[in-house]
Scaffold this motif. Structure first.
Motif, PDB file in Angstrom:
ATOM      1  N   GLY B 119       0.797  -1.220   0.000  1.00 40.23           N
ATOM      2  CA  GLY B 119       0.000   0.000   0.000  1.00 40.23           C
ATOM      3  C   GLY B 119       0.822   1.258   0.000  1.00 40.23           C
ATOM      4  N   VAL B 120       1.895   1.267   0.787  1.00 42.46           N
ATOM      5  CA  VAL B 120       2.714   2.478   0.880  1.00 42.46           C
ATOM      6  C   VAL B 120       3.375   2.774  -0.465  1.00 42.46           C
ATOM      7  N   LEU B 121       3.825   1.725  -1.153  1.00 41.92           N
ATOM      8  CA  LEU B 121       4.418   1.945  -2.466  1.00 41.92           C
ATOM      9  C   LEU B 121       3.388   2.446  -3.461  1.00 41.92           C
ATOM     10  N   PHE B 122       2.142   2.020  -3.289  1.00 43.34           N
ATOM     11  CA  PHE B 122       1.095   2.507  -4.172  1.00 43.34           C
ATOM     12  C   PHE B 122       0.917   4.003  -4.010  1.00 43.34           C
ATOM     13  N   ILE B 123       1.021   4.479  -2.768  1.00 43.69           N
ATOM     14  CA  ILE B 123       0.907   5.919  -2.543  1.00 43.69           C
ATOM     15  C   ILE B 123       2.016   6.662  -3.273  1.00 43.69           C
ATOM     16  N   LEU B 124       3.241   6.148  -3.145  1.00 44.65           N
ATOM     17  CA  LEU B 124       4.357   6.803  -3.839  1.00 44.65           C
ATOM     18  C   LEU B 124       4.150   6.770  -5.344  1.00 44.65           C
ATOM     19  N   ALA B 125       3.612   5.651  -5.838  1.00 42.71           N
ATOM     20  CA  ALA B 125       3.407   5.543  -7.286  1.00 42.71           C
ATOM     21  C   ALA B 125       2.388   6.561  -7.773  1.00 42.71           C
ATOM     22  N   MET B 126       1.274   6.704  -7.043  1.00 37.27           N
ATOM     23  CA  MET B 126       0.248   7.641  -7.496  1.00 37.27           C
ATOM     24  C   MET B 126       0.732   9.078  -7.419  1.00 37.27           C
ATOM     25  N   SER B 127       1.545   9.393  -6.400  1.00 41.55           N
ATOM     26  CA  SER B 127       2.013  10.775  -6.376  1.00 41.55           C
ATOM     27  C   SER B 127       3.066  11.014  -7.445  1.00 41.55           C
ATOM     28  N   SER B 128       3.766   9.936  -7.888  1.00 41.38           N
ATOM     29  CA  SER B 128       4.671  10.123  -9.024  1.00 41.38           C
ATOM     30  C   SER B 128       3.898  10.398 -10.301  1.00 41.38           C
ATOM     31  N   LEU B 129       2.717   9.776 -10.428  1.00 39.24           N
ATOM     32  CA  LEU B 129       1.975   9.957 -11.667  1.00 39.24           C
ATOM     33  C   LEU B 129       1.364  11.334 -11.790  1.00 39.24           C
ATOM     34  N   ALA B 130       1.156  11.984 -10.644  1.00 38.91           N
ATOM     35  CA  ALA B 130       0.533  13.305 -10.714  1.00 38.91           C
ATOM     36  C   ALA B 130       1.430  14.306 -11.428  1.00 38.91           C
ATOM     37  N   VAL B 131       2.701  13.969 -11.544  1.00 39.73           N
ATOM     38  CA  VAL B 131       3.636  14.863 -12.204  1.00 39.73           C
ATOM     39  C   VAL B 131       3.310  15.009 -13.685  1.00 39.73           C
ATOM     40  N   TYR B 132       2.795  13.927 -14.284  1.00 41.79           N
ATOM     41  CA  TYR B 132       2.583  13.936 -15.730  1.00 41.79           C
ATOM     42  C   TYR B 132       1.563  14.963 -16.171  1.00 41.79           C
ATOM     43  N   ALA B 133       0.528  15.126 -15.356  1.00 37.04           N
ATOM     44  CA  ALA B 133      -0.491  16.093 -15.736  1.00 37.04           C
ATOM     45  C   ALA B 133       0.130  17.464 -15.903  1.00 37.04           C
ATOM     46  N   VAL B 134       1.011  17.806 -14.968  1.00 34.96           N
ATOM     47  CA  VAL B 134       1.610  19.133 -14.996  1.00 34.96           C
ATOM     48  C   VAL B 134       2.505  19.295 -16.212  1.00 34.96           C
ATOM     49  N   VAL B 135       3.365  18.313 -16.446  1.00 38.14           N
ATOM     50  CA  VAL B 135       4.337  18.508 -17.505  1.00 38.14           C
ATOM     51  C   VAL B 135       3.664  18.471 -18.868  1.00 38.14           C
ATOM     52  N   LEU B 136       2.655  17.620 -19.022  1.00 42.73           N
ATOM     53  CA  LEU B 136       1.961  17.586 -20.311  1.00 42.73           C
ATOM     54  C   LEU B 136       1.138  18.840 -20.532  1.00 42.73           C
ATOM     55  N   ALA B 137       0.503  19.330 -19.437  1.00 46.48           N
ATOM     56  CA  ALA B 137      -0.288  20.548 -19.596  1.00 46.48           C
ATOM     57  C   ALA B 137       0.595  21.697 -20.027  1.00 46.48           C
ATOM     58  N   GLY B 138       1.739  21.814 -19.377  1.00 54.57           N
ATOM     59  CA  GLY B 138       2.603  22.926 -19.695  1.00 54.57           C
ATOM     60  C   GLY B 138       3.165  22.844 -21.100  1.00 54.57           C
ATOM     61  N   TRP B 139       3.574  21.657 -21.502  1.00 51.84           N
ATOM     62  CA  TRP B 139       4.171  21.537 -22.825  1.00 51.84           C
ATOM     63  C   TRP B 139       3.140  21.706 -23.915  1.00 51.84           C
ATOM     64  N   SER B 140       1.955  21.111 -23.720  1.00 51.68           N
ATOM     65  CA  SER B 140       0.992  21.126 -24.816  1.00 51.68           C
ATOM     66  C   SER B 140       0.311  22.466 -24.971  1.00 51.68           C
ATOM     67  N   SER B 141       0.469  23.359 -23.990  1.00 49.30           N
ATOM     68  CA  SER B 141      -0.231  24.637 -24.109  1.00 49.30           C
ATOM     69  C   SER B 141       0.394  25.542 -25.143  1.00 49.30           C
ATOM     70  N   GLY B 142       1.622  25.262 -25.541  1.00 41.83           N
ATOM     71  CA  GLY B 142       2.194  26.008 -26.642  1.00 41.83           C
ATOM     72  C   GLY B 142       2.532  27.451 -26.345  1.00 41.83           C
ATOM     73  N   SER B 143       2.756  27.808 -25.078  1.00 41.68           N
ATOM     74  CA  SER B 143       3.185  29.179 -24.809  1.00 41.68           C
ATOM     75  C   SER B 143       4.166  29.159 -23.650  1.00 41.68           C
ATOM     76  N   LYS B 144       4.810  30.293 -23.443  1.00 39.68           N
ATOM     77  CA  LYS B 144       5.977  30.283 -22.543  1.00 39.68           C
ATOM     78  C   LYS B 144       5.640  30.081 -21.081  1.00 39.68           C
ATOM     79  N   TYR B 145       4.602  30.828 -20.615  1.00 41.88           N
ATOM     80  CA  TYR B 145       4.337  30.767 -19.176  1.00 41.88           C
ATOM     81  C   TYR B 145       3.943  29.382 -18.704  1.00 41.88           C
ATOM     82  N   PRO B 146       3.060  28.708 -19.410  1.00 41.49           N
ATOM     83  CA  PRO B 146       2.761  27.341 -18.962  1.00 41.49           C
ATOM     84  C   PRO B 146       3.973  26.440 -18.986  1.00 41.49           C
ATOM     85  N   LEU B 147       4.836  26.594 -19.987  1.00 39.76           N
ATOM     86  CA  LEU B 147       5.992  25.700 -20.058  1.00 39.76           C
ATOM     87  C   LEU B 147       6.913  25.931 -18.874  1.00 39.76           C
ATOM     88  N   LEU B 148       7.182  27.196 -18.575  1.00 39.93           N
ATOM     89  CA  LEU B 148       8.043  27.483 -17.427  1.00 39.93           C
ATOM     90  C   LEU B 148       7.414  26.990 -16.132  1.00 39.93           C
TER      91      LEU B 148
END
Lengths: 218, 358, 103
Positions: B119-148
């Motif tokens: 269970g504890v490793l599952f918690i670490l795994a899910m919090s690792s996955l939350a990173v993807y939303a941020v990085v994809l949102a920033g990159w796909s927005s196509g402008s500077k502020y989101p990317l930074l």
């Protein structure tokens, strides 16, 4: 029955992810395809009672390694068309032929049911033997495999130090910003004049190579 | 696995889902009221009694707003990113036990989405996955502020994940001296039952204070809350990685953030504050009250941690980005490592005796 | 075809994934995508290890997977650092342009 359905779904997902990796034009889509494959792998590990390995796969591979890949893709820029010149004559055609032969062999195995070569010894004792909980894995890890464990710990430290040494330079940040990216005349006309120097080819902003380190010596 | 078992599993999943959504709605209102009170003003009090329906009103407003798709976005990733934010946030609470297991008709029903033995490793795994939303949102927005904003947010998240992991290792190691080595959260909660000397509860907080402090600071940073919220700060980055999002997609990011706050507070309460343990006065009060009381204890502890989140937000100024990274790498991670070594030494001395005595 | 999922099924899937990864390395010229295909092949091998461990009835397969994971992570770290360092000099991520020793 449930195992069959889950296996079929995850096998389809991982194959789809694999094909996306090799076919997508944009490396970010390849990274997403690889992510789908990694997740399907984790579910397949859980199906085989390898719980710890599945959790570590998601944490390390899907959580850290793929993030690193995405970072580097954003850093390098994604829109340069790949060089289609071939170093070996007919390389792509040969590669496709060999690949299709390999895939055809695999499909033939599936169709003829030959993969029952490897039987499943499905007794409760064997299921308990291979139940990959943390407790079950910890004992061989620290008795039989402790040398490999320590060696990989040393390897990770060396790799981290090596990566820092490779990726850091000593020049100040400002002089490393590329002044005019190599853009073809048609693209430059299409974008108009005066895009900021930070835009890579095709209009996606890319980071200057030193993004991420804050101040020298901090 | 017959029909009743499947129904029980479905019921547990639904219970987790409903609990998470209802508490999220409540938490948004609670935060605004708490911060308003600390700032000597009233807060929302128009929508519904005491303003309780304010969150519902906000949600409806965002639901009806237009979802703008700017022309330079990478459309596939742009649409996918909010889902990658919400899904780990929903899954994170699945492994938290929110009540004492009870027995109905011969079956033991766990009040937990799924009792994984990792269970504890599952918690670490899910919090690792939350990173993807941020990085994809920033990159796909196509402008500077989101990317930074996305790059900064991702770097922040992965730095504090290491601190979370190391502090959890200390706690798990300590709790394994009490109840056998287990990474399952139900086992960790059960090992915190009972009291010292009749009144001090056997929470993991008391032997592992430093790990608690490190974990608490790290989860504030991991959920991008003040004072670690530079990545969504309006003054610096327009909106950070969710600049180009509007309407329901933006609502999904806010939903994911508040669900993360609740889940991480619940995990903090489970690991350090004893989970659903608490006096249940068996025999002195009706049986159904005794059955509900552990859940009430968990909610009380969780809301104590959440109140600390709100309090810190209302009180502290925002950290600059290099200060943030410095705290993560130069203060929290070495502290967690030193505490881990100290814990290990203490535990092994207690178990095996001093190195120089037999 | 019996409908029990035996380890042979997993090994076949792993073989297919390995073939896809190898095909990707031969076809693509972008260094990052080639790296991702290597990771795909490593994952296929991991799946084979776990399946074989299950078929033989002990945990050695999963132990091997653990170490393969760690080594692959270390390899990715160093490999991406190399790619970033090369890109700083050449502004290109295509491996064909790296075939000259000069520059």
């Amino acid at each position: 029955m449930v195992e069959l359905i889950v296996f079929a779904l995850m096998a389809a997902a991982s194959l789809a992810g694999g094909v996306t990796v090799i076919r997508a034009r944009n490396p970010v889509y390849s990274a997403m395809g690889l992510l789908a494959t990694l997740f399907s792998m984790a579910v397949l590990y859980v199906l085989q009672l390898a719980h710890f390995v599945a959790a570590v796969q998601v944490i390390v591979y899907a959580g850290a390694v793929m993030t690193l890949f995405l970072f580097v893709i954003m850093l390098i820029g994604v829109d340069k068309d790949e060089n289609t010149a071939e170093t070996i004559p007919h390389q792509r055609r040969l590669a496709m032929a060999i690949g299709l032969i390999a895939i055809g062999l695999g499909t033939a195995l599936v169709a003829r049911g030959r993969f029952s070569w490897v039987p499943l010894v499905d007794t409760p004792a064997s299921a308990a033997e291979t139940n990959g909980t943390v407790q079950a894995l910890a004992e061989p890890m620290f008795t039989d495999w402790v040398l490999a464990f320590e060696a990989t710990a040393l390897l990770l430290t060396v790799a981290a130090a090596g990566a820092i040494a490779l990726a850091s330079t000593r020049k100040p940040i400002i002089s490393r910003v590329p002044s005019s990216p190599a853009v073809s005349p048609s693209r430059r006309a299409e974008r108009g004049v005066g895009g900021s120097g930070q835009e890579g080819r095709g209009g996606h902003p890319v980071l200057p190579p030193a993004a991420g380190d804050t101040r020298a010596g901090s | 696995m017959d029909g009743v078992d499947i129904l029980i599993v479905v019921g547990r999943v639904l219970a987790v889902f409903v609990l998470l959504l209802v508490t999220t709605i409540f938490n948004v209102w609670l935060e605004r009221k708490t911060i308003a009170d600390m700032q000597n003003r009233v807060g929302p009090d128009r929508a519904g009694p005491f303003g309780l329906l304010q969150t519902v009103a906000d949600g409806l407003k965002l639901f009806f707003k237009e979802q703008i798709n700017p022309s330079k976005v990478e459309y596939g990733m742009f649409v996918l990113a909010p889902f990658l934010a919400v899904i780990p946030a929903l899954l994170l609470f699945m492994v938290v036990p929110f009540g004492r297991p009870f027995t109905i008709g011969g079956r033991e029903v766990l009040l937990q989405g799924a009792d994984l033995n990792v269970g504890v490793l599952f918690i670490l795994a899910m919090s690792s996955l939350a990173v993807y939303a941020v990085v994809l949102a920033g990159w796909s927005s196509g402008s500077k502020y989101p990317l930074l904003g996305a790059v900064r947010a991702t770097a922040q998240a992965i730095s504090y994940e290491a601190a979370i992991g190391l502090s959890i290792v200390s706690v798990v190691m300590f709790s394994s001296t009490r109840a056998g080595g287990t990474l399952s959260l139900a086992g960790i909660v059960e090992s915190q039952a009972g009291t010292y000397l009749g009144f001090l509860p056997r929470w993991n907080l008391f032997p592992q204070v430093v790990a608690f402090v490190i974990f608490f600071l790290a989860i504030i940073a991991e959920t991008n809350r003040a004072p670690f919220d530079l990545v969504e700060a309006e003054q610096e980055l327009v909106g950070g990685f969710h600049t180009e999002y509007s309407g329901m997609r933006f609502a999904m990011y806010q939903l994911a953030e508040y669900m993360n706050i609740f889940s991480m507070s619940a995990i903090c309460a489970t690991l350090f504050l004893g989970g659903w343990n608490g006096p249940t006065f068996d025999g002195q009060i009706p049986a159904w009250v005794s059955a509900v009381l552990p859940t009430v204890w968990l909610l009380i502890k969780t809301y104590a941690v959440i109140f600390a989140f709100f309090w810190i937000r209302a009180t502290m100024p925002r950290l600059r980005y290099d200060q943030l990274m410095q705290i993560g790498w130069k203060r929290l991670i070495p502290a967690a490592l030193v505490w881990l070594i100290l814990s290990t030494v203490a535990i092994s001395v207690r178990q095996f005796g001093l190195p120089w005595s037999a | 075809m019996s409908l029990v999922v035996t380890p042979g099924w997993y090994m076949t899937l792993a073989a297919l994934l390995f073939a896809i990864g190898a095909l990707g390395i031969l076809i693509r010229r972008n260094a990052l995508v080639m790296f991702m295909c290597i990771e795909l092949m490593l994952n296929a091998v991991n799946l084979t290890f776990v399946a074989a461990g299950r078929a033989l009835g002990n945990l050695d397969g999963q132990m091997a997977v653990f170490f393969v994971l760690v080594v692959a992570a270390a390899e990715v770290v160093v490999g991406l650092a190399i790619i970033v360092a090369i890109f700083r000099r050449r502004e290109s991520a295509s491996v064909d342009e790296l075939s000259e020793m000069a520059g």
